[in-house]
Design a protein around this motif. Structure first.
Motif, PDB file in Angstrom:
ATOM      1  N   UNK A 274     -10.030 -79.839-109.067  1.00 35.66           N
ATOM      2  CA  UNK A 274      -9.847 -81.112-108.368  1.00 35.66           C
ATOM      3  C   UNK A 274      -8.448 -81.685-108.582  1.00 35.66           C
ATOM      4  N   UNK A 275      -7.887 -81.513-109.775  1.00 38.08           N
ATOM      5  CA  UNK A 275      -6.502 -81.933-109.998  1.00 38.08           C
ATOM      6  C   UNK A 275      -5.546 -81.155-109.095  1.00 38.08           C
ATOM      7  N   UNK A 279      -2.928 -82.427-105.606  1.00 35.55           N
ATOM      8  CA  UNK A 279      -1.536 -82.048-105.346  1.00 35.55           C
ATOM      9  C   UNK A 279      -1.398 -81.303-104.018  1.00 35.55           C
ATOM     10  N   UNK A 280      -2.322 -80.379-103.741  1.00 38.39           N
ATOM     11  CA  UNK A 280      -2.240 -79.564-102.530  1.00 38.39           C
ATOM     12  C   UNK A 280      -2.356 -80.422-101.270  1.00 38.39           C
ATOM     13  N   UNK A 281      -3.355 -81.293-101.210  1.00 37.11           N
ATOM     14  CA  UNK A 281      -3.561 -82.088-100.004  1.00 37.11           C
ATOM     15  C   UNK A 281      -2.472 -83.146 -99.813  1.00 37.11           C
ATOM     16  N   UNK A 282      -1.942 -83.671-100.908  1.00 40.00           N
ATOM     17  CA  UNK A 282      -0.817 -84.598-100.791  1.00 40.00           C
ATOM     18  C   UNK A 282       0.388 -83.879-100.175  1.00 40.00           C
ATOM     19  N   UNK A 355      -3.264 -88.725 -92.129  1.00 42.68           N
ATOM     20  CA  UNK A 355      -4.471 -89.459 -92.547  1.00 42.68           C
ATOM     21  C   UNK A 355      -5.565 -88.474 -92.952  1.00 42.68           C
ATOM     22  N   UNK A 356      -5.676 -87.369 -92.219  1.00 45.37           N
ATOM     23  CA  UNK A 356      -6.711 -86.372 -92.485  1.00 45.37           C
ATOM     24  C   UNK A 356      -6.563 -85.810 -93.898  1.00 45.37           C
ATOM     25  N   UNK A 357      -5.352 -85.415 -94.268  1.00 44.48           N
ATOM     26  CA  UNK A 357      -5.145 -84.772 -95.567  1.00 44.48           C
ATOM     27  C   UNK A 357      -5.166 -85.786 -96.716  1.00 44.48           C
ATOM     28  N   UNK A 358      -4.753 -87.005 -96.467  1.00 40.86           N
ATOM     29  CA  UNK A 358      -4.845 -88.035 -97.512  1.00 40.86           C
ATOM     30  C   UNK A 358      -6.305 -88.397 -97.787  1.00 40.86           C
ATOM     31  N   UNK A 359      -7.152 -88.295 -96.760  1.00 45.97           N
ATOM     32  CA  UNK A 359      -8.588 -88.483 -96.988  1.00 45.97           C
ATOM     33  C   UNK A 359      -9.135 -87.441 -97.948  1.00 45.97           C
ATOM     34  N   UNK A 362      -8.455 -88.414-101.558  1.00 50.97           N
ATOM     35  CA  UNK A 362      -9.425 -89.389-102.073  1.00 50.97           C
ATOM     36  C   UNK A 362     -10.713 -88.685-102.505  1.00 50.97           C
ATOM     37  N   UNK A 363     -11.191 -87.755-101.700  1.00 54.95           N
ATOM     38  CA  UNK A 363     -12.409 -87.021-102.038  1.00 54.95           C
ATOM     39  C   UNK A 363     -12.231 -86.177-103.300  1.00 54.95           C
ATOM     40  N   UNK A 364     -11.054 -85.596-103.475  1.00 52.83           N
ATOM     41  CA  UNK A 364     -10.776 -84.791-104.670  1.00 52.83           C
ATOM     42  C   UNK A 364     -10.777 -85.658-105.927  1.00 52.83           C
ATOM     43  N   UNK A 365     -10.223 -86.846-105.826  1.00 53.67           N
ATOM     44  CA  UNK A 365     -10.222 -87.767-106.967  1.00 53.67           C
ATOM     45  C   UNK A 365     -11.640 -88.195-107.323  1.00 53.67           C
TER      46      UNK A 365
END
Length: 384
Positions: A274-275, A279-282, A355-359, A362-365
């Protein structure tokens, strides 16, 4: 039949079905985005619609438990692979949005019901120390098969069109499923499985992690390759090269990940996943480099393999009679959000794809927070 012989028979059975289903599904994945853009003229919203349709059978995976009243698990696995193959074989015939959606629906019923039976049989026929290793080996087999499929499509695409390629890849799965229908690798010595939906409060963490994983994964599945094709103009050959690189790494990485689950435990392995995904999605949201985006795709696929720890966690906390039901319920929970996320992501994409990847960040956190409760639950159950 002793335990070793029983496990060996089941491993061979699952090995063959994993290989042929992977041929069909990977062929479909390689070809779909370019087929949709080049032949169907798809927009991001169109792709979101198709991907949402693809997840409906996953949402209905709980029905697999009731099908076990009519057909045994191993036969349902074989039939599911044949249905998967039939959907892929027909995909090239219908380049419209609703045509692709219809063949995708057929393919997806086969894919999700086979995966439900595959995971259930694996958790039943292998002990808690063997299961991560078997899952790792089968994922390595999938990676190697993906490499071979990528190479085959890369070469065959010079002489064959989308229609012929889809038919060839799907046909392999149909033939493999027919072979599996002639085999019976099962044993009568295992605990009988509940043939109804079982929901237990003690499985709450498995349910939550599965739900979050489904939502997050669908963002990747629906939009990562689409980003590469639409924004960075990746060709079919580019996508194939990327898939091959990804699977070469996965072939060697999966056994290491499996051993890490046994050595370090599920909580630490999933926390690292998840960590890494944060990083990947950001980076997906903000990179303007085609090379970086391709590297992120490979990294995401490697990290995704850590998710086997969710299944091994469930095996440790579950009543042995709940395995088949648990896998079916897990697939349904995984796809509650997955049915909606691609469509909503398609709408968000039209405003700003970031917006899609920043969502997904949030799910990963959220997953990272939840997984910290895992060791406490294992200790609680061990005391009981």
């Amino acid at each position: 039949m002793n335990a070793e012989h029983r496990s060996r028979n089941m491993y061979l059975f699952l090995f063959v079905l994993v290989v042929v289903s992977t041929v069909a599904f990977q062929g479909w994945r390689i070809l779909l985005n370019n087929f949709a853009v080049e032949e169907g003229g798809f927009s991001g919203l169109d792709m979101g619609i198709v991907q949402s349709v693809r997840e409906v059978p996953g949402f209905l995976a709980l029905l697999a438990v009731y099908l076990l009243l009519l057909v045994r698990e191993h036969r349902l696995a074989a039939l599911s692979v044949m249905i998967l193959g039939a959907g892929v074989a027909a995909a090239g015939l219908f380049p419209s949005v609703w045509g692709i959606a219809a063949t995708t629906l057929v393919m997806s019923f086969g894919f999700h019901y086979f995966e439900t039976m595959n995971q259930s049989l694996t958790l039943q026929y292998f002990d808690k120390a063997e299961t991560p290793l078997v899952l790792g080996r089968l994922r390595s087999v999938m990676a190697l098969t993906n490499i071979l499929v990528g190479g085959a499509v890369y070469v065959l695409a010079r002489w064959m069109g989308f229609e012929e390629l889809f038919a060839l890849m799907g046909g392999v799965a149909v033939v493999g499923g027919l072979w599996a229908l002639t085999r019976d690798p099962t044993s009568k010595n295992l605990p009988p499985q509940h043939k109804k939906m079982i929901l237990r409060s003690r499985y709450w963490l498995f349910y939550v992690l599965t739900f979050l994983a489904g939502a997050r994964r669908q963002i990747f599945v629906a939009f990562a390759v689409f980003l590469l094709v639409q924004k960075f103009q990746y060709s079919v050959q580019d996508i194939i090269v990327l898939f091959v690189c990804n699977n070469v790494i996965n072939y060697f990485a999966n056994p290491l990940i499996a051993r890490a689950v046994n050595r370090f435990g599920e909580r630490k392995v999933l926390s690292l996943e998840y960590l890494s995904l944060v990083a990947v999605f950001t980076a997906y949201a903000f990179t303007d480099s085609a090379w970086v985006a391709g590297g992120l795709y490979v990294a995401d696929n490697i990290v995704f393999n850590f998710s086997m720890a969710i299944k091994t966690f469930y095996q440790k906390i579950a009543d042995p009679r709940d395995i088949a039901s648990g896998m079916a319920v897990g697939f349904t929970i995984n796809h509650i959000a997955a049915v909606v996320v691609p469509f909503m992501g398609g709408l968000a994409w039209m405003a700003d794809y970031r917006i899609v990847f920043l969502g997904a960040v949030v799910l990963s956190l959220a997953s990272l927070v939840c997984v910290q409760f895992m060791d406490g639950q294992l200790r609680s159950l061990s005391r009981d």
